[in-house]
Write an enzyme that holds these catalytic residues in place. Structure first.
Site, short mmCIF file in Angstrom:
data_model
loop_
_atom_site.label_atom_id
_atom_site.label_comp_id
_atom_site.label_asym_id
_atom_site.label_seq_id
_atom_site.Cartn_x
_atom_site.Cartn_y
_atom_site.Cartn_z
N ASP A 10 -1.77 5.55 -12.25
CA ASP A 10 -2.96 5.93 -11.50
C ASP A 10 -3.83 4.69 -11.38
OD1 ASP A 10 -5.17 7.65 -10.49
OD2 ASP A 10 -6.04 7.20 -12.46
N ASP A 12 -7.87 4.57 -10.26
CA ASP A 12 -9.27 4.74 -10.69
C ASP A 12 -9.33 5.39 -12.07
OD1 ASP A 12 -10.42 3.78 -8.22
OD2 ASP A 12 -9.79 5.67 -7.32
N ASP A 172 -5.51 8.93 -16.36
CA ASP A 172 -6.68 9.26 -17.18
C ASP A 172 -7.19 10.67 -16.95
OD1 ASP A 172 -7.58 8.38 -14.51
OD2 ASP A 172 -9.59 8.69 -15.34
#
Length: 225
Positions: A10, A12, A172
Site C-alpha cells: 500500500d 499512503d 496499514d
C-alpha cells in the site's frame, strides 16, 4: 527456474506519510461545495478507499453532483501539491527507502503497489520520490473496484506471474488486510499508518518499524539473505 516472490505495498500510511497533502486536498474539495471539512480522524479513517467510495462515506447525504465535484477537486488539488511540494511534503517513512532498495536487489523478489490513489496521483508521488523504477506492477483505483475487493492483488499477481502463496500484502489499514484475505494472500500490518494497530487483527504479522518489516518479509517468503 527462479522461484519468484511478490511483495505488494500500500502507499499512503505504509510507504509514505502523505497525510498533510491528503488533509489539504480534502479541505479544498469540501470548500468547493461549501461544506466544512471532516475531522482529521474521519479523513484518515477512509484512506485506502477509492475516492468515490471515500467521499460517499464522508458525506452520504451529498448529491451525485457534489460527490463528483469533491472527487475532481481533490484530485486536482492533490496533483498540484505533488508538483510543488516535493518529497518533503509526502516523505517516505523511516527505513522504507532502504527496504525497497534491498528487496529490489534480491534476484527473486518483485515489488508491486496496490493503492486507492488515481494513476495521476500515484505517478506524481512516485516520480517526486524517485520510486517508479522499483515496482513491476502498480494497481490504482482507476482500474479496479475499491479495496477491500481483491481485484488489485489478483491483477498484480497475474502481471508478475506469481502464485498467491508466494506473495505478501503490506498495509496499514483494515482495507489492505481484508483485501489480502479475499485474494488468499498473506498480509503484514504496519503500526505507523492511519488505522489503529489494534484493528489489524486479520494480519499474519503486525510490525512496528521498517527493520521488523524486512525481517518478517524475509522469513515469511523464505528469501535468502
Amino acid at each position: 527456474m527462479i522461484d519468484l516472490k511478490l511483495v505488494i505495498f500500500d502507499v499512503d500510511g505504509t510507504l509514505v506519510d502523505s497525510q498533510a497533502d491528503i488533509l489539504e486536498a480534502m479541505r479544498t474539495a469540501f470548500a468547493a461545495i461549501d461544506r466544512p471539512a471532516p475531522s482529521r480522524e474521519a479523513v484518515l479513517g477512509i484512506v485506502g478507499l477509492s475516492l468515490p467510495q471515500a467521499m460517499g462515506q464522508l458525506v452520504p447525504d451529498a448529491t451525485g453532483a457534489e460527490h463528483a465535484r469533491l472527487v475532481e477537486t481533490y484530485k486536482d488539488r492533490y496533483a498540484a501539491l505533488r508538483r510543488t511540494g516535493g518529497p518533503g511534503s509526502s516523505p517516505l517513512y523511516p527505513g522504507m527507502s532502504g527496504l525497497v532498495q534491498a528487496l529490489h536487489a534480491s534476484d527473486n523478489v518483485l515489488l508491486g503497489i496496490a493503492t486507492g490513489k488515481s494513476r495521476r496521483g500515484l505517478d506524481a508521488l512516485m516520480d517526486s520520490l524517485g520510486l517508479r523504477r522499483f515496482f513491476v506492477t502498480t494497481q490504482v483505483a482507476d482500474d479496479h473496484p475499491s479495496k477491500p475487493h481483491p481485484s488489485m492483488i489478483l491483477t498484480a499477481l497475474a502481471e508478475a506471474g506469481v502464485e498467491p502463496a508466494d506473495a505478501i500484502m503490506v498495509g496499514d489499514t483494515t482495507f489492505d488486510i481484508d483485501m489480502a484475505r479475499a485474494a488468499r494472500v498473506r498480509a503484514i500490518g504496519v503500526e505507523w499508518g492511519y488505522h489503529d494497530a489494534a484493528s489489524l487483527t486479520g494480519a499474519d504479522r503486525v510490525v512496528a518499524d521498517a527493520l521488523a518489516l524486512g525481517s518478517a518479509i524475509t522469513e515469511m517468503l523464505e528469501i535468502a539473505p
